[in-house]
Design a protein around this motif. Structure first.
Motif, PDB file in Angstrom:
ATOM      1  N   ARG A 117     131.827 109.140  82.128  1.00 19.56           N
ATOM      2  CA  ARG A 117     131.531 108.671  83.497  1.00 19.56           C
ATOM      3  C   ARG A 117     130.023 108.536  83.698  1.00 19.56           C
ATOM      4  O   ARG A 117     129.537 107.543  84.234  1.00 19.56           O
ATOM      5  N   LEU A 118     129.261 109.523  83.230  1.00 23.15           N
ATOM      6  CA  LEU A 118     127.805 109.493  83.347  1.00 23.15           C
ATOM      7  C   LEU A 118     127.220 108.302  82.576  1.00 23.15           C
ATOM      8  O   LEU A 118     126.372 107.575  83.094  1.00 23.15           O
ATOM      9  N   LEU A 119     127.694 108.102  81.353  1.00 28.97           N
ATOM     10  CA  LEU A 119     127.179 107.012  80.534  1.00 28.97           C
ATOM     11  C   LEU A 119     127.540 105.647  81.121  1.00 28.97           C
ATOM     12  O   LEU A 119     126.728 104.722  81.100  1.00 28.97           O
ATOM     13  N   LYS A 120     128.745 105.520  81.655  1.00 31.56           N
ATOM     14  CA  LYS A 120     129.144 104.250  82.275  1.00 31.56           C
ATOM     15  C   LYS A 120     128.271 103.931  83.480  1.00 31.56           C
ATOM     16  O   LYS A 120     127.912 102.781  83.714  1.00 31.56           O
ATOM     17  N   GLN A 121     127.937 104.951  84.250  1.00 31.66           N
ATOM     18  CA  GLN A 121     127.066 104.746  85.409  1.00 31.66           C
ATOM     19  C   GLN A 121     125.691 104.259  84.981  1.00 31.66           C
ATOM     20  O   GLN A 121     125.008 103.579  85.739  1.00 31.66           O
ATOM     21  N   ARG A 122     125.272 104.606  83.768  1.00 32.95           N
ATOM     22  CA  ARG A 122     123.953 104.200  83.257  1.00 32.95           C
ATOM     23  C   ARG A 122     124.017 102.886  82.477  1.00 32.95           C
ATOM     24  O   ARG A 122     123.049 102.486  81.856  1.00 32.95           O
ATOM     25  N   GLY A 123     125.193 102.234  82.453  1.00 35.15           N
ATOM     26  CA  GLY A 123     125.297 100.908  81.847  1.00 35.15           C
ATOM     27  C   GLY A 123     125.748 100.854  80.399  1.00 35.15           C
ATOM     28  O   GLY A 123     125.656  99.804  79.770  1.00 35.15           O
ATOM     29  N   PHE A 124     126.258 101.938  79.863  1.00 38.57           N
ATOM     30  CA  PHE A 124     126.728 101.953  78.486  1.00 38.57           C
ATOM     31  C   PHE A 124     128.159 101.429  78.407  1.00 38.57           C
ATOM     32  O   PHE A 124     128.920 101.529  79.371  1.00 38.57           O
ATOM     33  N   GLN A 125     128.523 100.877  77.244  1.00 39.43           N
ATOM     34  CA  GLN A 125     129.906 100.479  76.961  1.00 39.43           C
ATOM     35  C   GLN A 125     130.599 101.712  76.380  1.00 39.43           C
ATOM     36  O   GLN A 125     130.371 102.043  75.218  1.00 39.43           O
ATOM     37  N   VAL A 126     131.391 102.375  77.171  1.00 39.05           N
ATOM     38  CA  VAL A 126     131.934 103.675  76.772  1.00 39.05           C
ATOM     39  C   VAL A 126     133.409 103.583  76.412  1.00 39.05           C
ATOM     40  O   VAL A 126     134.198 102.958  77.107  1.00 39.05           O
ATOM     41  N   ARG A 127     133.752 104.249  75.315  1.00 39.61           N
ATOM     42  CA  ARG A 127     135.138 104.489  74.924  1.00 39.61           C
ATOM     43  C   ARG A 127     135.242 105.986  74.659  1.00 39.61           C
ATOM     44  O   ARG A 127     134.249 106.633  74.324  1.00 39.61           O
ATOM     45  N   ARG A 128     136.427 106.539  74.834  1.00 40.05           N
ATOM     46  CA  ARG A 128     136.642 107.969  74.581  1.00 40.05           C
ATOM     47  C   ARG A 128     137.632 108.137  73.438  1.00 40.05           C
ATOM     48  O   ARG A 128     138.666 107.473  73.423  1.00 40.05           O
ATOM     49  N   LEU A 129     137.313 109.002  72.490  1.00 43.80           N
ATOM     50  CA  LEU A 129     138.219 109.271  71.379  1.00 43.80           C
ATOM     51  C   LEU A 129     139.429 110.024  71.907  1.00 43.80           C
ATOM     52  O   LEU A 129     139.320 111.170  72.358  1.00 43.80           O
ATOM     53  N   GLN A 130     140.557 109.364  71.871  1.00 41.97           N
ATOM     54  CA  GLN A 130     141.795 109.936  72.389  1.00 41.97           C
ATOM     55  C   GLN A 130     142.234 111.107  71.507  1.00 41.97           C
ATOM     56  O   GLN A 130     142.367 110.964  70.303  1.00 41.97           O
ATOM     57  N   GLY A 131     142.404 112.268  72.100  1.00 40.49           N
ATOM     58  CA  GLY A 131     142.794 113.459  71.353  1.00 40.49           C
ATOM     59  C   GLY A 131     141.621 114.199  70.744  1.00 40.49           C
ATOM     60  O   GLY A 131     141.799 115.246  70.144  1.00 40.49           O
ATOM     61  N   GLY A 132     140.435 113.635  70.881  1.00 41.15           N
ATOM     62  CA  GLY A 132     139.226 114.286  70.402  1.00 41.15           C
ATOM     63  C   GLY A 132     139.186 114.443  68.889  1.00 41.15           C
ATOM     64  O   GLY A 132     139.946 113.815  68.147  1.00 41.15           O
ATOM     65  N   MET A 133     138.292 115.292  68.451  1.00 44.95           N
ATOM     66  CA  MET A 133     138.109 115.526  67.017  1.00 44.95           C
ATOM     67  C   MET A 133     139.308 116.239  66.400  1.00 44.95           C
ATOM     68  O   MET A 133     139.537 116.139  65.200  1.00 44.95           O
ATOM     69  N   THR A 134     140.085 116.906  67.222  1.00 46.44           N
ATOM     70  CA  THR A 134     141.308 117.544  66.724  1.00 46.44           C
ATOM     71  C   THR A 134     142.262 116.475  66.193  1.00 46.44           C
ATOM     72  O   THR A 134     142.841 116.625  65.117  1.00 46.44           O
ATOM     73  N   GLU A 135     142.399 115.386  66.937  1.00 51.22           N
ATOM     74  CA  GLU A 135     143.265 114.283  66.506  1.00 51.22           C
ATOM     75  C   GLU A 135     142.691 113.604  65.266  1.00 51.22           C
ATOM     76  O   GLU A 135     143.425 113.257  64.343  1.00 51.22           O
ATOM     77  N   TRP A 136     141.383 113.411  65.230  1.00 53.48           N
ATOM     78  CA  TRP A 136     140.729 112.798  64.066  1.00 53.48           C
ATOM     79  C   TRP A 136     141.021 113.615  62.806  1.00 53.48           C
ATOM     80  O   TRP A 136     141.398 113.070  61.772  1.00 53.48           O
ATOM     81  N   ALA A 137     140.857 114.922  62.903  1.00 55.15           N
ATOM     82  CA  ALA A 137     141.092 115.799  61.751  1.00 55.15           C
ATOM     83  C   ALA A 137     142.571 115.830  61.371  1.00 55.15           C
ATOM     84  O   ALA A 137     142.904 115.855  60.180  1.00 55.15           O
ATOM     85  N   SER A 138     143.462 115.809  62.357  1.00 51.18           N
ATOM     86  CA  SER A 138     144.894 115.863  62.052  1.00 51.18           C
ATOM     87  C   SER A 138     145.383 114.583  61.367  1.00 51.18           C
ATOM     88  O   SER A 138     146.393 114.603  60.682  1.00 51.18           O
ATOM     89  N   GLN A 139     144.649 113.484  61.531  1.00 55.11           N
ATOM     90  CA  GLN A 139     144.991 112.233  60.846  1.00 55.11           C
ATOM     91  C   GLN A 139     144.359 112.164  59.451  1.00 55.11           C
ATOM     92  O   GLN A 139     144.428 111.138  58.783  1.00 55.11           O
ATOM     93  N   ASN A 140     143.716 113.256  59.035  1.00 56.68           N
ATOM     94  CA  ASN A 140     143.066 113.353  57.721  1.00 56.68           C
ATOM     95  C   ASN A 140     142.006 112.278  57.506  1.00 56.68           C
ATOM     96  O   ASN A 140     141.834 111.773  56.406  1.00 56.68           O
ATOM     97  N   LEU A 141     141.289 111.946  58.559  1.00 59.98           N
ATOM     98  CA  LEU A 141     140.187 110.991  58.449  1.00 59.98           C
ATOM     99  C   LEU A 141     138.936 111.746  58.008  1.00 59.98           C
ATOM    100  O   LEU A 141     138.821 112.957  58.215  1.00 59.98           O
ATOM    101  N   PRO A 142     137.981 111.057  57.392  1.00 60.82           N
ATOM    102  CA  PRO A 142     136.843 111.752  56.788  1.00 60.82           C
ATOM    103  C   PRO A 142     135.952 112.479  57.783  1.00 60.82           C
ATOM    104  O   PRO A 142     135.689 111.991  58.875  1.00 60.82           O
ATOM    105  N   LEU A 143     135.514 113.651  57.386  1.00 66.42           N
ATOM    106  CA  LEU A 143     134.576 114.472  58.161  1.00 66.42           C
ATOM    107  C   LEU A 143     133.407 114.855  57.267  1.00 66.42           C
ATOM    108  O   LEU A 143     133.570 115.108  56.078  1.00 66.42           O
TER     109      LEU A 143
END
Length: 136
Positions: free
Chosen positions: A107-133
């Motif tokens: 919300r803060l970044l969008k107010q400042r004019g950034f193109q914002v997306r949010r990682l759904q499920g956060g880093m927990t989801e990223w790790a559970s999909q066995n994507l590189p860390l």
């Protein structure tokens, strides 16, 4: 018992209330940046040059983060937002542990004019999909 009688007699008002609550929740969700699945984030990074902003604390970030992620803890984003200015023309993906802080930062970044997306499920989801860390 009176509650159910009220609902049955005022079904139109109750339905309208439920729809308005849903619309409000949906609106608030998208104000903080559109959620993106891990696969969509990968596509954005590879094809559009998106950058990941990791807002977890230092210990969690060191335990494993996305390659080339920018690390600014969520409590410091407001003071360090100038560091993100070079990335204003590309999508900025906000990642945290489970999604609890990404909304406020987004919300803060969008107010400042950034193109914002949010990682759904956060880093927990990223790790559970066995994507590189990357571990630091």
């Amino acid at each position: 018992m009176d509650f159910f009688v009220f609902i049955s007699e005022q079904w139109l008002l109750v339905s309208l209330l439920v729809v308005l609550l849903y619309v409000f929740a949906l609106n608030e969700r998208y104000k903080a940046g559109t959620p993106a699945s891990v696969h969509e984030v990968t596509r954005l990074i590879n094809s559009e040059g998106a950058r990941v902003l990791d807002v977890r604390d230092r210990n969690e970030y060191s335990a494993g983060h996305i390659v080339d992620a920018i690390h600014i803890p969520h409590s410091e984003v407001a003071e360090r937002i100038a560091e993100l200015t070079p990335f204003k023309d590309k999508p900025l993906i906000v990642a945290d542990k489970l999604g609890q802080h990404a909304g406020a930062v987004g919300r803060l970044l969008k107010q400042r004019g950034f193109q914002v997306r949010r990682l759904q499920g956060g880093m927990t989801e990223w790790a559970s999909q066995n994507l590189p860390l990357v571990k630091a």
